[in-house]
Write an enzyme that holds these catalytic residues in place. Structure first.
Site, mmCIF file in Angstrom:
data_model
loop_
_atom_site.group_PDB
_atom_site.id
_atom_site.type_symbol
_atom_site.label_atom_id
_atom_site.label_comp_id
_atom_site.label_asym_id
_atom_site.label_seq_id
_atom_site.Cartn_x
_atom_site.Cartn_y
_atom_site.Cartn_z
ATOM 1 N N GLU A 167 -34.748 12.460 41.803
ATOM 2 C CA GLU A 167 -35.477 13.736 41.949
ATOM 3 C C GLU A 167 -36.830 13.760 41.228
ATOM 4 O O GLU A 167 -37.121 14.668 40.450
ATOM 5 C CB GLU A 167 -34.578 14.900 41.500
ATOM 6 C CG GLU A 167 -33.278 14.931 42.286
ATOM 7 C CD GLU A 167 -32.322 16.065 41.891
ATOM 8 O OE1 GLU A 167 -32.600 16.770 40.903
ATOM 9 O OE2 GLU A 167 -31.307 16.235 42.590
ATOM 10 N N ASN A 208 -34.001 8.271 44.559
ATOM 11 C CA ASN A 208 -33.038 9.149 45.235
ATOM 12 C C ASN A 208 -33.515 10.596 45.101
ATOM 13 O O ASN A 208 -33.992 10.997 44.038
ATOM 14 C CB ASN A 208 -31.688 8.965 44.510
ATOM 15 C CG ASN A 208 -30.504 9.591 45.205
ATOM 16 O OD1 ASN A 208 -30.236 9.276 46.370
ATOM 17 N ND2 ASN A 208 -29.776 10.455 44.511
ATOM 18 N N HIS A 244 -28.014 16.980 50.976
ATOM 19 C CA HIS A 244 -27.292 18.238 50.734
ATOM 20 C C HIS A 244 -27.815 19.224 51.767
ATOM 21 O O HIS A 244 -28.832 19.897 51.550
ATOM 22 C CB HIS A 244 -27.567 18.751 49.317
ATOM 23 C CG HIS A 244 -26.976 17.890 48.251
ATOM 24 N ND1 HIS A 244 -25.607 17.724 48.107
ATOM 25 C CD2 HIS A 244 -27.551 17.128 47.287
ATOM 26 C CE1 HIS A 244 -25.372 16.906 47.078
ATOM 27 N NE2 HIS A 244 -26.532 16.526 46.577
ATOM 28 N N GLU A 273 -25.446 11.680 48.998
ATOM 29 C CA GLU A 273 -24.699 12.821 48.424
ATOM 30 C C GLU A 273 -24.408 13.866 49.493
ATOM 31 O O GLU A 273 -24.606 15.074 49.283
ATOM 32 C CB GLU A 273 -25.511 13.466 47.290
ATOM 33 C CG GLU A 273 -25.949 12.500 46.203
ATOM 34 C CD GLU A 273 -26.639 13.175 45.024
ATOM 35 O OE1 GLU A 273 -26.603 14.417 44.907
ATOM 36 O OE2 GLU A 273 -27.226 12.435 44.212
ATOM 37 N N ASP A 275 -23.360 16.660 51.884
ATOM 38 C CA ASP A 275 -22.496 17.807 52.180
ATOM 39 C C ASP A 275 -23.261 18.746 53.108
ATOM 40 O O ASP A 275 -24.479 18.661 53.216
ATOM 41 C CB ASP A 275 -21.937 18.512 50.921
ATOM 42 C CG ASP A 275 -22.921 18.745 49.797
ATOM 43 O OD1 ASP A 275 -24.133 18.899 50.072
ATOM 44 O OD2 ASP A 275 -22.476 18.786 48.626
HETATM 45 C C1 XIL Z 1 -23.841 17.688 40.389
HETATM 46 C C2 XIL Z 1 -22.364 17.504 40.079
HETATM 47 O O1 XIL Z 1 -21.644 17.351 41.288
HETATM 48 C C3 XIL Z 1 -21.843 18.679 39.301
HETATM 49 O O2 XIL Z 1 -20.498 18.471 38.905
HETATM 50 C C4 XIL Z 1 -22.710 18.897 38.068
HETATM 51 O O3 XIL Z 1 -22.277 20.056 37.377
HETATM 52 C C5 XIL Z 1 -24.168 19.039 38.468
HETATM 53 O O4 XIL Z 1 -24.566 17.915 39.202
HETATM 54 N N1 XIL Z 1 -28.001 16.143 42.908
HETATM 55 C C6 XIL Z 1 -27.540 15.088 42.171
HETATM 56 C C7 XIL Z 1 -26.180 15.140 41.589
HETATM 57 O O5 XIL Z 1 -28.215 14.055 42.095
HETATM 58 O O6 XIL Z 1 -26.116 14.461 40.358
HETATM 59 C C8 XIL Z 1 -25.703 16.559 41.398
HETATM 60 O O7 XIL Z 1 -24.343 16.512 40.988
HETATM 61 C C9 XIL Z 1 -25.868 17.332 42.677
HETATM 62 C C10 XIL Z 1 -27.316 17.392 43.081
#
Ligand code: XIL
Length: 353
Positions: A167, A208, A244, A273, A275
């Site tokens: 990020e 990422n 996401h 990641e 979802d």
């Molecule tokens: C999230 C985790 O899933 C949670 O359990 C934690 O409280 C916060 O982080 N982007 C990322 C991940 O790169 O590390 C994050 O994970 C979600 C967003």
């Protein structure tokens, strides 16, 4: 919709359940069932395309045996959701704690799964000792180098790919003003990659981020940076798109083209990641759209040669991070809170067949 109808999907599922009962009772259910043996997993299907299908997981969940059974059988890659972040691995300066990450790595070994290491440099979930004071550039450089090299060295040979920097950009493509950027300037990214590469020359090193699925200012910033880093010979091997997604923002239709342009730079890409959240309550229509999105993003990865795999940000709504971070949203994953597969699961299978 170019999927099977909900009715035929339900029928398929009922047929599958019936077959399972009959097989359980020692009754063969026809030549296909005999020929196929045990049903193929997402990992089996993905491997036929030379890809992996993975899931994030988190240490507190590992006491849940039914959860662990699916995690260990359906996927061939896992990512620690929190256990390898800076707050977890270096809770006090120079004092390292590998216990959470080790637990995930050991689980992966037992299940013959790859591990994505997540994450070495990120503005979030940092320990207080790091954020609670000012650092000179010289001091922070040394702190960063030590953290990266201690962690990568500890996991040397056990990590398939590292999210080295997570990020780094804002939505408009400018650098995020993190403690690292403000103190060290943009060169911290190349330094982080070089330090990680020294510590484990075989690990694939990634940048990422989220909201980089479409072609736009943020993914353009990565494209430009990746091109520069490659031209300078900096060890960068991949670009991770968190993915996401949220139904209310629309499907990122330029995803496939976007993956392809990074491939052409000589980089691997991965959906890291995934979802697909929605406003609750979920209903049949939303779940059908969600299923289409899961199918489409899987198709997009399969269509681009260097898209190496897909990781769900955990696989069940039971352990999704979404409800805690996005008020009123959830139901984002392919398995529901009871660990039952949703339409999205069957849609992924369709895409992989
Ligand atoms: C999230 C985790 O899933 C949670 O359990 C934690 O409280 C916060 O982080 N982007 C990322 C991940 O790169 O590390 C994050 O994970 C979600 C967003």
């Amino acid at each position: 919709m170019r999927t099977t109808t909900t009715r035929s999907r339900t029928r398929l599922r009922l047929a599958g359940a019936l077959a399972a009962v009959l097989v359980g009772a020692g009754i063969a259910t026809g030549p296909t069932a005999q020929a196929e043996g045990k049903p193929q997993t997402l990992a089996d299907l993905a491997q036929k395309h030379g890809r992996y299908y993975g899931s994030a997981t988190d240490n507190p969940e590992l006491v849940d045996e039914p959860y662990k059974a699916i995690l260990g059988s359906e996927f061939d890659q896992i990512t620690p959701g929190n256990g390898m972040k800076w707050y977890a691995t270096e809770p006090q300066q120079g004092v390292f704690d590998w216990s959470k990450g080790d637990e995930i790595v050991n689980l992966a070994r037992a299940n013959h799964q790859k591990v994505r290491g997540h994450t070495l440099v990120w503005h979030s979930q940092l320990p207080d000792w790091l954020t609670g004071r000012d650092w000179t550039a010289t001091e922070l450089r040394a702190v960063l180098k030590k953290h990266i090299q201690a962690e990568v060295r500890h996991y040397k040979g056990k990590i398939y790919a590292w999210d080295v920097v997570n990020e780094a950009f804002n939505e408009d493509g400018t650098y995020r003003e993190t403690i690292f950027y403000k103190t060290l300037g943009p060169g911290y990214i190349a330094d982080a990659l070089r330090w990680a590469h020294q510590a484990d020359p075989k690990a694939k090193l990634y940048l990422n981020d989220y909201n980089v699925e479409t072609i736009g200012p943020k993914s353009d910033a990565y494209y430009k940076l990746a091109k520069e880093l490659k031209a300078q010979g900096v060890p960068l091997h991949g670009f991770g798109l968190q993915a996401h997604l949220a139904l209310q923002y629309g499907y990122p239709t330029t995803l496939e083209d976007n993956l392809r342009r990074f491939s052409r730079l000589g980089l691997d890409t991965a959906l890291t990641e995934v979802d697909v959240r929605m406003y609750l309550p979920a209903d049949e229509t939303k779940l059908a759209t969600q299923a289409e999105w899961y199918r489409d993003l899987t198709d997009a990865c399969l269509a681009v040669r260097r898209c190496v795999g897909i990781t769900l940000w955990d696989y069940t709504d039971k352990y999704s991070w979404i409800p805690a971070f996005f008020e009123g949203e959830g139901a984002a994953l392919p398995w529901d809170e009871q660990l039952a597969p949703k339409p999205a699961y069957f849609a992924i299978r369709e895409a992989l067949k």
